[in-house]
Design a protein around this motif. Sequence first.
Motif, short mmCIF file in Angstrom:
data_model
loop_
_atom_site.label_atom_id
_atom_site.label_comp_id
_atom_site.label_asym_id
_atom_site.label_seq_id
_atom_site.Cartn_x
_atom_site.Cartn_y
_atom_site.Cartn_z
N ASP A 50 0.87 -1.18 0.00
CA ASP A 50 0.00 0.00 0.00
C ASP A 50 0.91 1.23 0.00
O ASP A 50 2.13 1.10 -0.13
N ARG A 51 0.32 2.38 0.13
CA ARG A 51 1.12 3.61 0.04
C ARG A 51 2.21 3.64 1.11
O ARG A 51 3.35 4.02 0.85
N LYS A 52 1.86 3.22 2.31
CA LYS A 52 2.82 3.20 3.40
C LYS A 52 3.97 2.24 3.11
O LYS A 52 5.15 2.55 3.36
N LYS A 53 3.63 1.05 2.59
CA LYS A 53 4.66 0.05 2.29
C LYS A 53 5.58 0.52 1.18
O LYS A 53 6.80 0.31 1.22
N ILE A 54 5.02 1.16 0.16
CA ILE A 54 5.85 1.66 -0.93
C ILE A 54 6.85 2.69 -0.42
O ILE A 54 8.02 2.70 -0.81
N ASN A 55 6.38 3.53 0.48
CA ASN A 55 7.28 4.54 1.05
C ASN A 55 8.38 3.87 1.87
O ASN A 55 9.54 4.32 1.88
N GLU A 56 8.02 2.78 2.54
CA GLU A 56 9.02 2.04 3.32
C GLU A 56 10.07 1.43 2.39
O GLU A 56 11.28 1.49 2.67
N SER A 103 7.42 3.50 -11.96
CA SER A 103 6.91 4.87 -11.94
C SER A 103 5.38 4.91 -11.97
O SER A 103 4.77 5.79 -11.37
N TRP A 104 4.74 3.95 -12.67
CA TRP A 104 3.28 3.97 -12.76
C TRP A 104 2.63 3.76 -11.39
O TRP A 104 1.54 4.28 -11.12
N LEU A 105 3.32 3.00 -10.51
CA LEU A 105 2.73 2.65 -9.23
C LEU A 105 2.64 3.84 -8.28
O LEU A 105 1.69 3.96 -7.49
N VAL A 106 3.60 4.71 -8.35
CA VAL A 106 3.65 5.85 -7.42
C VAL A 106 2.38 6.68 -7.51
O VAL A 106 1.82 7.11 -6.48
N ASP A 107 1.91 6.92 -8.71
CA ASP A 107 0.70 7.72 -8.89
C ASP A 107 -0.57 6.88 -8.87
O ASP A 107 -1.67 7.41 -8.68
N TRP A 108 -0.43 5.56 -9.08
CA TRP A 108 -1.61 4.70 -9.22
C TRP A 108 -2.18 4.25 -7.87
O TRP A 108 -3.39 4.14 -7.72
N ILE A 109 -1.33 4.00 -6.90
CA ILE A 109 -1.79 3.44 -5.63
C ILE A 109 -2.66 4.46 -4.90
O ILE A 109 -2.28 5.61 -4.70
N PRO A 110 -3.87 4.08 -4.49
CA PRO A 110 -4.76 5.05 -3.83
C PRO A 110 -4.38 5.23 -2.36
O PRO A 110 -3.60 4.46 -1.79
N GLU A 111 -4.96 6.24 -1.74
CA GLU A 111 -4.66 6.54 -0.34
C GLU A 111 -5.21 5.46 0.60
O GLU A 111 -4.60 5.11 1.60
N LEU A 150 -10.61 -4.43 -2.01
CA LEU A 150 -11.85 -4.00 -2.64
C LEU A 150 -11.90 -2.49 -2.79
O LEU A 150 -12.44 -1.97 -3.78
N ASN A 151 -11.32 -1.77 -1.84
CA ASN A 151 -11.24 -0.31 -1.97
C ASN A 151 -10.44 0.08 -3.19
O ASN A 151 -10.80 1.00 -3.93
N LEU A 152 -9.32 -0.64 -3.41
CA LEU A 152 -8.48 -0.34 -4.57
C LEU A 152 -9.23 -0.65 -5.87
O LEU A 152 -9.18 0.13 -6.82
#
Length: 683
Positions: free
Chosen positions: A439-445, A471-479, A520-522
């Motif tokens: 998720d966004r947190k894991k990607i930042n980690e 690069s596509w994932l950085v903008d694609w992953i939702p909050e 499901l949110n994603l």
Amino acid sequence: MNTSSCMGISTMKPCCRILSSCKGSSFFGYPFRKCNHLVTDNLSKPHCKPDNIDRVSNYANRVIGVRRVIDSNRSVFCGSDSNWRQSRILLGLNLNRETRLDSFIVNVASDIRNHSTSVEAQVNEKSFEKFYIQGGLNVKPLVVERIESGKDVGKVEEEEVRADINDGSNVNIKQSDNYLNGESASESPNERELSEVEKEAWNLLRGAVVNYCGFPVGTVAANDPADKQPLNYDQVFIRDFVPSALAFLLNGEGEIVKNFLLHTLQLQSWEKTVDCYSPGEGLMPASFKVRTVPLDGRNGEFEDVLDPDFGESAIGRVAPVDSGLWWIILLRAYGRITGDYTLQERVDVQTGISLILNLCLSDGFDMFPTLLVTDGSCMIDRRMGIHGHPLEIQALFYSALRSSREMLTINDSTKSLVAAINNRLSALSFHMREYYWCDRKKINEIYRYKTEEYSTDAINKFNIYPDQIPSWLVDWIPEIGGYFVGNLQPAQMDFRFFTLGNIWTINSSLGSHEQNESILNLIEDKWDDLMGQMPLKICYPSLEHDEWRIITGSDPKNTPWSYHNGGSWPTLLWQFTLACIKMGRPELAQKAVDLAEKRLSADHWPEYYDTRHGRFIGKQARLRQTWTIAGYLTSKKLLENPDVASKLFWNEDYELLENCVCTLRGNGHRKCSRFAARFQVGL
């Protein structure tokens, strides 16, 4: 054409057989002698078939199951009722023209568990000529009123033969007969009024049914009348049949599923050889074909033969790892939907489960609880860069382990296997939730990972380089969403979203409740990308340019946004529907079904769709693809009766969480690999 056997009353050679070349393998839980022979069953059509005898034998085949010839004059049939109180042994006699049999019933009272569900009870049974099969049917005694020579051979009181058949599965026998005769599903008195699309789908599904010796055993992969070169699309695939099986089960038709499970189990015992090498015992075939071949020495007479493919004919010669996992999952579904648990308790079925699990749980060089497989060993059966530890296999593996733990009879011979299952479930659950989640947190980690860590307390255990984050994932992953990555191995993390694997982490509770909600949110947030104009993308995004050339080998079928490389597969609808119902969000599933319903019938039920948003029918897609049809029907059935969905998914197993030491420690993920696991197994 409805065919059946003479139930042993004729000494003529049965017309159904399974070609078996085997050594050191087993059949229905019994070891083979060293042999190279034909295994002949009684699900066959007599060569001299008076109408009345056909009715007797058709009934007897449902009750008895399998015949083994003991000598030239006698056959033994053993079955049991669903209450496990009594077995019926019917003696088939060699009758000449003068022989007349007025009636016979032999009822032998016994405890069926002593001879049909305990492996130990048969351990000294070395002979292959005799074994017991529990039919699981609660039937009235079969009474043969009269069998005599001439045209009146085998006169039977039809009311006795057709009398109240109830195998505990709530199967409507009339319905089972109807779908063999090609009648419309709407003719069932127990069903609501179907839409025209549903009626068409049911008729097409019934038209895809494959018969073996007169009994339904599966559905072909596709039934496209315009296809002049069907390749292997005219075969019955284990993977492809699952949605068909569920559609039939949810419609109260269990016979075809039971037959499928038993016949594919027979094929498991074959000796499989590719270039003088044999894979492990327990491998299930990817598919099988019913072939009609001439009878030796009998001019103009034919017999049905099962011809399986274990991967030796597949593109790339890859063994179907997921076949055995799907078989176990379907076996559990059959029992839970029909209420007929006698099938899974049979000694041959118990042995089949154990063989599959032993193959999956065998020791190897791997350091992790995930299954190591080659590319192309699951639904994505071509080179797509999923070799290693793909998510789809891990999710199905976890589901099969949980299914097996429910179904295995615990005794001295299985207790070590059950213990291994529990240990693997606990380790696999922790491993997937901890290392595959994104998720966004894991990607930042990961973005801040240090590399080249040499320590038992390393944070970046797989030595993933931050530059691997696409690069596509950085903008694609939702909050507020997340998902499980497609693959993980040393210095490599596949960030693609694989739909089937993520859906099955929800259905099996491989993911936590929070993770399942995030998936499901994603999907909801990225609806246009993952659903588009035809649900659902098999993976996102597609491989393009140099990635496509290097990873797929420039595969002309897996071009960008086509087939397995980002194509849209309607068969995934039923699995998505099941996940949505489990998580209390059926409106998402209904939205997807409504979207698919607009086009599937008009497009003649294609296998898959191409382009980024699924606008075009796939360039090589077969029409009237059976699992497209069945996936739609199963989704409709689940939405119509959401309560039955609970029989197909798994809830969180808190006992597994308690057994996993990792979750009980504040920094458990740093301790697990060296200390917690040893403590858990008492070393």
